[in-house]
Design a protein around this motif. Structure first.
Motif, short mmCIF file in Angstrom:
data_model
loop_
_atom_site.label_atom_id
_atom_site.label_comp_id
_atom_site.label_asym_id
_atom_site.label_seq_id
_atom_site.Cartn_x
_atom_site.Cartn_y
_atom_site.Cartn_z
N ALA A 190 25.06 -41.02 1.08
CA ALA A 190 26.94 -41.16 1.07
C ALA A 190 27.12 -40.15 -0.15
CB ALA A 190 27.21 -42.55 0.47
N ILE A 249 30.13 -36.75 -0.95
CA ILE A 249 31.03 -37.18 -1.88
C ILE A 249 31.31 -35.51 -2.77
CG2 ILE A 249 31.88 -38.37 -3.69
CD1 ILE A 249 30.73 -40.85 -2.33
N SER A 281 40.18 -33.74 5.44
CA SER A 281 40.77 -34.97 6.71
C SER A 281 38.93 -34.80 7.18
CB SER A 281 41.47 -34.13 8.04
OG SER A 281 41.16 -33.01 8.31
N ALA A 341 36.40 -36.13 4.56
CA ALA A 341 36.64 -37.44 4.85
C ALA A 341 35.80 -38.59 5.68
CB ALA A 341 38.40 -38.21 4.74
N MET A 342 35.84 -37.76 7.54
CA MET A 342 35.16 -38.12 8.56
C MET A 342 34.21 -38.29 8.38
SD MET A 342 37.71 -37.20 11.05
CE MET A 342 38.02 -35.69 11.08
N ALA A 384 32.50 -37.61 5.45
CA ALA A 384 31.65 -39.35 4.62
C ALA A 384 31.88 -40.56 5.39
CB ALA A 384 32.46 -39.44 3.74
N ARG A 385 32.22 -41.04 6.00
CA ARG A 385 32.69 -42.31 6.54
C ARG A 385 31.28 -42.49 7.79
NH1 ARG A 385 38.07 -44.40 10.00
NH2 ARG A 385 36.64 -46.45 11.40
N MET A 386 31.42 -40.73 8.50
CA MET A 386 29.96 -40.74 9.72
C MET A 386 29.20 -41.15 8.73
SD MET A 386 29.32 -38.12 12.30
CE MET A 386 28.63 -37.48 11.55
N THR A 410 27.85 -42.42 6.22
CA THR A 410 27.99 -43.99 5.26
C THR A 410 27.56 -44.96 6.60
OG1 THR A 410 29.76 -42.97 3.62
CG2 THR A 410 29.30 -45.36 4.04
N ALA A 411 28.38 -44.67 7.38
CA ALA A 411 28.40 -46.10 9.02
C ALA A 411 26.37 -45.74 9.30
CB ALA A 411 28.64 -45.12 9.73
N GLY A 434 27.36 -44.43 14.26
CA GLY A 434 28.39 -44.88 13.62
C GLY A 434 28.57 -43.09 14.33
N LEU A 470 33.04 -41.48 15.62
CA LEU A 470 33.54 -40.36 15.33
C LEU A 470 33.49 -38.61 15.69
CD1 LEU A 470 33.01 -42.04 11.49
CD2 LEU A 470 35.24 -41.33 12.97
#
Length: 181
Positions: free
Chosen positions: A63, A67, A107, A110-111, A113-115, A117-118, A134, A138
């Motif tokens: 993760a 970042i 954006s 951010a997507m 990073a979210r993916m 992390t999932a 995950g 996305l």
């Protein structure tokens, strides 16, 4: 090269005025080159840490990579934003033409990073069999965002490659003495 960095350091946050193609593209090349070196050093260290032992023992986790990449990308955007606005001004366009590309980039980061992390959470869940669960929700938005980013970046590169507007314009006097280089 030192003169180039000194010149841009003085105008780093100045969105007013004009900038010709040659100093602009040299600045872009030096900033992107420096970012690539920093990114390569980070990724080499990150992969080296992961390869030396179990992933759970690593002080960094998956993760953190997006970042750090986001921070590097944001730094590049900040270093280039004013120069892009001045370059657009030199060709007679508003600096607002430079906004879509960084918005799509941020954006997308951010997507991603979210993916990631999932995906990481799925791999650490006991009994989880599908590490990619995950990703599917996305994937479509990330794909569309990346296509929009590439289109807006191409548009921005084309606009920044256009010749200077000869003479003075509403953004200031000609940065190259009337030459439309």
């Amino acid at each position: 090269m030192i003169a180039l960095w000194s010149e841009h350091r003085r105008s780093l946050f100045s969105f007013a005025g004009r900038e010709t193609r040659q100093p602009f593209w040299l600045w872009v090349l030096s900033v992107v080159g420096a970012a690539m070196v920093i990114w390569t050093v980070f990724m080499t260290a990150f992969v080296g840490i992961i390869m030396t032992g179990p992933i759970e023992a690593a002080p960094l986790n998956f993760a953190m990579a997006p970042i750090v990449m986001g921070v590097i990308s944001l730094t590049v955007i900040v270093l280039l934003a004013a120069a892009v606005a001045r370059r657009l001004h030199d060709s007679g366009r508003s600096g607002w033409w430079g906004i879509p590309a960084p918005l799509f980039l941020m954006s997308g980061m951010a997507m991603m990073a979210r993916m990631f992390t999932a995906i990481q959470a799925d791999t650490q869940t006991p009994g989880a069999t599908d590490a990619m669960s995950g990703m599917p929700p996305l994937f479509g938005p990330i794909l569309l965002n990346n296509l929009a980013y590439l289109a807006s970046l191409l548009m921005l590169v084309i606009l920044c490659c256009m010749a200077s507007q000869p003479g003075d314009n509403r953004y200031g006097p000609s940065a190259n003495g009337g030459d439309s280089r």
